[in-house]
Write an enzyme that holds these catalytic residues in place. Structure first.
Site, PDB file in Angstrom:
ATOM      1  N   SER A 123      16.719  -1.541 -54.559  1.00  0.00           N
ATOM      2  CA  SER A 123      15.122  -1.263 -54.376  1.00  0.00           C
ATOM      3  C   SER A 123      15.139  -0.492 -55.766  1.00  0.00           C
ATOM      4  O   SER A 123      15.883   0.474 -56.119  1.00  0.00           O
ATOM      5  CB  SER A 123      14.873  -0.410 -53.209  1.00  0.00           C
ATOM      6  OG  SER A 123      13.311   0.022 -53.563  1.00  0.00           O
ATOM      7  N   TYR A 180      14.083   6.117 -46.672  1.00  0.00           N
ATOM      8  CA  TYR A 180      14.552   4.864 -47.233  1.00  0.00           C
ATOM      9  C   TYR A 180      14.823   5.295 -48.801  1.00  0.00           C
ATOM     10  O   TYR A 180      16.110   4.507 -49.259  1.00  0.00           O
ATOM     11  CB  TYR A 180      13.109   4.257 -47.268  1.00  0.00           C
ATOM     12  CG  TYR A 180      13.336   2.808 -48.196  1.00  0.00           C
ATOM     13  CD1 TYR A 180      13.552   1.554 -47.276  1.00  0.00           C
ATOM     14  CD2 TYR A 180      12.959   2.729 -49.394  1.00  0.00           C
ATOM     15  CE1 TYR A 180      13.579   0.245 -47.776  1.00  0.00           C
ATOM     16  CE2 TYR A 180      12.941   1.288 -49.978  1.00  0.00           C
ATOM     17  CZ  TYR A 180      13.393   0.326 -49.251  1.00  0.00           C
ATOM     18  OH  TYR A 180      13.436  -1.040 -49.714  1.00  0.00           O
TER      19      TYR A 180
HETATM   20  C1  BGC Z   1       9.985  -1.285 -50.540  1.00  0.00           C
HETATM   21  C2  BGC Z   1       8.614  -1.912 -50.646  1.00  0.00           C
HETATM   22  C3  BGC Z   1       7.953  -1.315 -51.728  1.00  0.00           C
HETATM   23  C4  BGC Z   1       8.749  -1.469 -52.980  1.00  0.00           C
HETATM   24  C5  BGC Z   1       8.021  -0.987 -54.308  1.00  0.00           C
HETATM   25  C6  BGC Z   1      10.605  -1.664 -51.709  1.00  0.00           C
HETATM   26  O1  BGC Z   1      12.134  -1.234 -51.839  1.00  0.00           O
HETATM   27  O2  BGC Z   1      10.647  -1.910 -49.522  1.00  0.00           O
HETATM   28  O3  BGC Z   1       8.015  -1.367 -49.402  1.00  0.00           O
HETATM   29  O4  BGC Z   1       6.464  -2.020 -51.835  1.00  0.00           O
HETATM   30  O5  BGC Z   1      10.017  -1.069 -52.949  1.00  0.00           O
HETATM   31  O6  BGC Z   1       7.604   0.490 -54.024  1.00  0.00           O
END
Ligand code: BGC
Length: 279
Positions: free
Chosen positions: A164, A177
């Site tokens: 991510s 996260y």
């Molecule tokens: C998350 C999303 C978020 C995106 C950008 C992703 O890894 O799961 O919820 O919108 O990152 O912030």
């Protein structure tokens, strides 16, 4: 006259993954679903892993079978060692081996730090990080056992970790996260270093804001979408297919010399867009 396309093997590899066998975790929705379908379209047989949502997984399987390749759905919680081992055993029974792992399954359990429970912390780390470790371990064992099959791929195997933008962008209110994705970066790089000498390519794809159920509230009203677009220089919310295409090419021999890299697919979200006018 032979065109360049016909004369150079590198330019005629479509379907890019013909004869390869892929496993995509969390493949019944969002990015995982689009990726499983994309790999199938590119000629791979695909295991569609899911943990809840059997019907969606079955639909993904049907769509993939429509490309003339094999697919099956398999329920397994990627954070459970026994279930992961069982899933790979079934894949080897049905497809013989594995060529591409896409460790995609992931979730969010958001809360401010002072409100976050240890269960929320563990759940996210277990699925997003331990899940990738377990799947990468099982795939690597098989790659090492089997070795190179030159007619299938130049690499012994490919592992793609779904990361991510939050592997490098801190994210207030989402410490579990962000920590999990920061962990994915080091997991990926360390495995790339460890497995590279064996001909195994490990890389990551780091999506930005992609229109999927995980972040629905960030794009499903015009106000929310307008706010989100301020964070995206390219001014478009991504589609799951943007990620599927990146994964497909990264898994293919077109990217054979790409090892230990994160491919950001984020419309420029990691370019500090606030500095376009500030600073
Ligand atoms: C998350 C999303 C978020 C995106 C950008 C992703 O890894 O799961 O919820 O919108 O990152 O912030």
């Amino acid at each position: 006259m032979t065109s360049r396309v016909d004369s150079d093997r590198r330019f005629v590899s479509l379907p890019l993954l013909r004869g390869q066998r892929a496993l995509v975790t969390g493949a019944n929705s969002g990015i995982g679903k689009a990726t499983a379908i994309g790999l199938g379209r590119a000629g791979a047989d695909v295991v569609v892993n899911y943990v809840v949502g059997r019907e969606e997984a079955d639909e993904v399987v049907k769509e993939i079978e429509g490309f003339g390749v094999r697919a099956f759905a398999h329920e397994a919680d990627v954070s459970d060692e026994g279930q992961v081992v069982g899933m790979f055993a079934r894949m080897f029974e049905e497809f013989g081996t594995i060529d591409v792992l896409v460790a995609n399954a992931g979730l969010q359990r958001d809360a401010a730090l002072t409100e976050m429970t240890v269960e929320q912390w563990h759940k996210v780390l277990d699925v997003n990080l331990t899940g990738q470790f377990l799947c990468a371990r099982e795939a690597a064992k098989e790659f090492l056992r089997r070795g190179i099959v030159p007619e299938v791929s130049r690499a012994v195997g490919k592992i793609i970790c779904m990361s991510s933008v939050h592997q490098i962008i801190p994210w207030s209110g989402h410490v579990n996260y962000a920590a999990s994705k920061g962990g994915v970066l080091m997991l990926m790089q360390t495995l790339a270093q460890e497995l590279g000498p064996h001909g195994i390519r490990v890389n990551a794809v780091a999506p930005g804001a992609i229109r999927t159920p995980i972040n629905r509230s960030a794009w499903d009203t015009p106000e929310a979408e307008a706010d989100l677009l301020k964070l995206i220089p390219y001014r478009r919310v991504g589609d799951p297919e943007d990620i599927a295409d990146a994964v497909t090419v990264l898994a293919s021999d077109l990217m054979d010399y790409v090892v230990g890299t994160t491919l950001f697919v984020d419309g420029g979200m990691t370019l500090f867009p606030g500095f376009a006018t500030g600073g």
